[in-house]
Design a protein around this motif. Structure first.
Motif, PDB file in Angstrom:
ATOM      1  N   GLU A  13       2.421   1.766  -3.392  1.00  0.00           N
ATOM      2  CA  GLU A  13       1.423   2.273  -4.342  1.00  0.00           C
ATOM      3  C   GLU A  13       1.229   3.778  -4.176  1.00  0.00           C
ATOM      4  O   GLU A  13       1.046   4.510  -5.153  1.00  0.00           O
ATOM      5  CB  GLU A  13       0.088   1.557  -4.140  1.00  0.00           C
ATOM      6  CG  GLU A  13       0.041   0.163  -4.716  1.00  0.00           C
ATOM      7  CD  GLU A  13      -1.333  -0.468  -4.583  1.00  0.00           C
ATOM      8  OE1 GLU A  13      -1.854  -0.986  -5.591  1.00  0.00           O
ATOM      9  OE2 GLU A  13      -1.884  -0.453  -3.461  1.00  0.00           O
ATOM     10  N   LEU A  14       1.256   4.236  -2.925  1.00  0.00           N
ATOM     11  CA  LEU A  14       1.037   5.658  -2.633  1.00  0.00           C
ATOM     12  C   LEU A  14       2.300   6.497  -2.831  1.00  0.00           C
ATOM     13  O   LEU A  14       2.227   7.733  -2.800  1.00  0.00           O
ATOM     14  CB  LEU A  14       0.536   5.820  -1.199  1.00  0.00           C
ATOM     15  CG  LEU A  14      -0.837   5.223  -0.887  1.00  0.00           C
ATOM     16  CD1 LEU A  14      -1.107   5.275   0.615  1.00  0.00           C
ATOM     17  CD2 LEU A  14      -1.918   5.967  -1.656  1.00  0.00           C
ATOM     18  N   GLY A  15       3.432   5.826  -3.005  1.00  0.00           N
ATOM     19  CA  GLY A  15       4.690   6.568  -3.102  1.00  0.00           C
ATOM     20  C   GLY A  15       5.099   7.175  -1.778  1.00  0.00           C
ATOM     21  O   GLY A  15       5.817   8.182  -1.752  1.00  0.00           O
ATOM     22  N   ALA A  16       4.655   6.566  -0.684  1.00  0.00           N
ATOM     23  CA  ALA A  16       4.934   7.095   0.661  1.00  0.00           C
ATOM     24  C   ALA A  16       6.185   6.431   1.222  1.00  0.00           C
ATOM     25  O   ALA A  16       6.118   5.335   1.794  1.00  0.00           O
ATOM     26  CB  ALA A  16       3.740   6.850   1.574  1.00  0.00           C
ATOM     27  N   LYS A  17       7.316   7.084   1.063  1.00  0.00           N
ATOM     28  CA  LYS A  17       8.598   6.474   1.436  1.00  0.00           C
ATOM     29  C   LYS A  17       8.680   6.143   2.919  1.00  0.00           C
ATOM     30  O   LYS A  17       9.081   5.032   3.293  1.00  0.00           O
ATOM     31  CB  LYS A  17       9.756   7.401   1.053  1.00  0.00           C
ATOM     32  CG  LYS A  17      11.126   6.792   1.341  1.00  0.00           C
ATOM     33  CD  LYS A  17      12.241   7.609   0.725  1.00  0.00           C
ATOM     34  CE  LYS A  17      12.475   8.908   1.463  1.00  0.00           C
ATOM     35  NZ  LYS A  17      13.684   9.614   0.963  1.00  0.00           N
TER      36      LYS A  17
ATOM     37  N   ALA B 280       6.841   0.024   7.303  1.00  0.00           N
ATOM     38  CA  ALA B 280       6.241  -1.301   7.138  1.00  0.00           C
ATOM     39  C   ALA B 280       7.308  -2.373   6.993  1.00  0.00           C
ATOM     40  O   ALA B 280       7.207  -3.469   7.564  1.00  0.00           O
ATOM     41  CB  ALA B 280       5.320  -1.307   5.918  1.00  0.00           C
ATOM     42  N   LEU B 281       8.358  -2.064   6.234  1.00  0.00           N
ATOM     43  CA  LEU B 281       9.462  -3.002   6.053  1.00  0.00           C
ATOM     44  C   LEU B 281      10.157  -3.267   7.381  1.00  0.00           C
ATOM     45  O   LEU B 281      10.443  -4.412   7.744  1.00  0.00           O
ATOM     46  CB  LEU B 281      10.429  -2.424   5.019  1.00  0.00           C
ATOM     47  CG  LEU B 281      11.689  -3.193   4.594  1.00  0.00           C
ATOM     48  CD1 LEU B 281      12.821  -3.041   5.579  1.00  0.00           C
ATOM     49  CD2 LEU B 281      11.398  -4.661   4.344  1.00  0.00           C
TER      50      LEU B 281
ATOM     51  N   GLU C 272       0.833  -1.212   0.000  1.00  0.00           N
ATOM     52  CA  GLU C 272       0.000   0.000   0.000  1.00  0.00           C
ATOM     53  C   GLU C 272       0.864   1.257   0.000  1.00  0.00           C
ATOM     54  O   GLU C 272       0.589   2.223  -0.732  1.00  0.00           O
ATOM     55  CB  GLU C 272      -0.922   0.002   1.217  1.00  0.00           C
ATOM     56  CG  GLU C 272      -1.844   1.211   1.280  1.00  0.00           C
ATOM     57  CD  GLU C 272      -2.768   1.198   2.488  1.00  0.00           C
ATOM     58  OE1 GLU C 272      -3.480   2.194   2.689  1.00  0.00           O
ATOM     59  OE2 GLU C 272      -2.766   0.184   3.227  1.00  0.00           O
ATOM     60  N   ALA C 273       1.922   1.249   0.813  1.00  0.00           N
ATOM     61  CA  ALA C 273       2.803   2.414   0.871  1.00  0.00           C
ATOM     62  C   ALA C 273       3.538   2.618  -0.452  1.00  0.00           C
ATOM     63  O   ALA C 273       3.724   3.760  -0.904  1.00  0.00           O
ATOM     64  CB  ALA C 273       3.815   2.230   2.008  1.00  0.00           C
TER      65      ALA C 273
END
Length: 238
Positions: A199-203, A209-210, A196-197
């Motif tokens: 997809e959003l380009g939210a670094k 999340a990683l 999801e992150a």
């Protein structure tokens, strides 16, 4: 004659490399228990080869800190201990977090579709009670992460991560066993958050999340280690 000069013998090298690759793959996927002794003759019989390529492969894996050489010339999978656990977790979060940040602007729609497919396969594998469940989920997890890391385009960092995963094998195995007992969270929970992150380009969200995915496994193992006695701690998963 010219054709023969252009060719080089490959049989021995190919066999040695194949034995090394098979043992390396098995260690990465946690196929051996912490503290397990690896006997050359037994491995040679399993791999259907002579002892020489097995001995050479074990030596290479000892030099890469994936295995330990003991004073009696035996080789074993490293025991789990808190110091190594914390060091590996820290290194993996740093290096893999950086690769995830580098990969984010390079990830394509096709890449995202592949990551979703891998995660769905992993979800299905987690609910399956097949004998090779642990191996299958580990392979899918590896494919998921390295699909992202390769997208980062850093040939320098990839071998570093491969080395860290190789050393993490015993912890991966222990964490998988604990997760099966707890079943308190989906094994792919953090993978979906990472997708999801991306997809959003939210670094920042992607790296978070990683990091949570990596530390989840290490925290499961850490929670089972005795807190006070270092000697007992090292034997906890031996």
């Amino acid at each position: 004659m010219t054709q023969r000069r252009a060719l080089s013998p490959v049989g021995r090298e190919t066999l040695h490399d194949r034995v090394y690759s098979e043992l390396r793959r098995s260690l990465i996927h946690g196929m051996f228990d912490p503290g397990e002794m690896l006997r050359i003759q037994d491995l040679a019989e399993t791999l259907q080869t002579s002892t020489m390529p097995v001995r050479e492969a074990l030596g290479r894996l000892v030099s890469e800190q994936a295995l330990e050489a003991l004073p009696n010339r035996s080789v074993r999978v490293p025991l789990i201990n808190r110091e190594k656990l914390d060091d590996l977790a820290r290194a993996r979060c740093l290096i893999e977090g950086e690769l995830t940040a580098l990969a984010l602007p390079r990830i394509t729609a096709d890449d995202l579709d592949m990551l979703k497919d891998l995660t769905r396969e992993c979800d299905a594998a987690f609910t399956d009670n097949a004998p090779d469940k642990a191996h299958r989920t580990s392979e899918l997890n590896h494919a998921f992460h390295f699909s992202i890391y390769r997208a980062a385009g850093s040939p320098v960092l990839i071998p570093v991560v491969e080395s860290l995963w190789l050393q993490s094998g015993p912890y991966v195995r222990a964490a998988a066993q604990i997760h099966d007992q707890l079943r308190d969270m989906s094994g792919t929970h953090h993978h979906w958050a990472l997708i999801e992150a991306l997809e959003l380009g939210a670094k920042a969200r992607a790296v978070k999340a990683l990091t949570e995915d990596i530390t989840r496994s290490f925290n499961l193992v850490r929670g089972r280690l005795p807190a006070d006695d270092p000697a007992e701690e090292k034997r906890a998963y031996g």
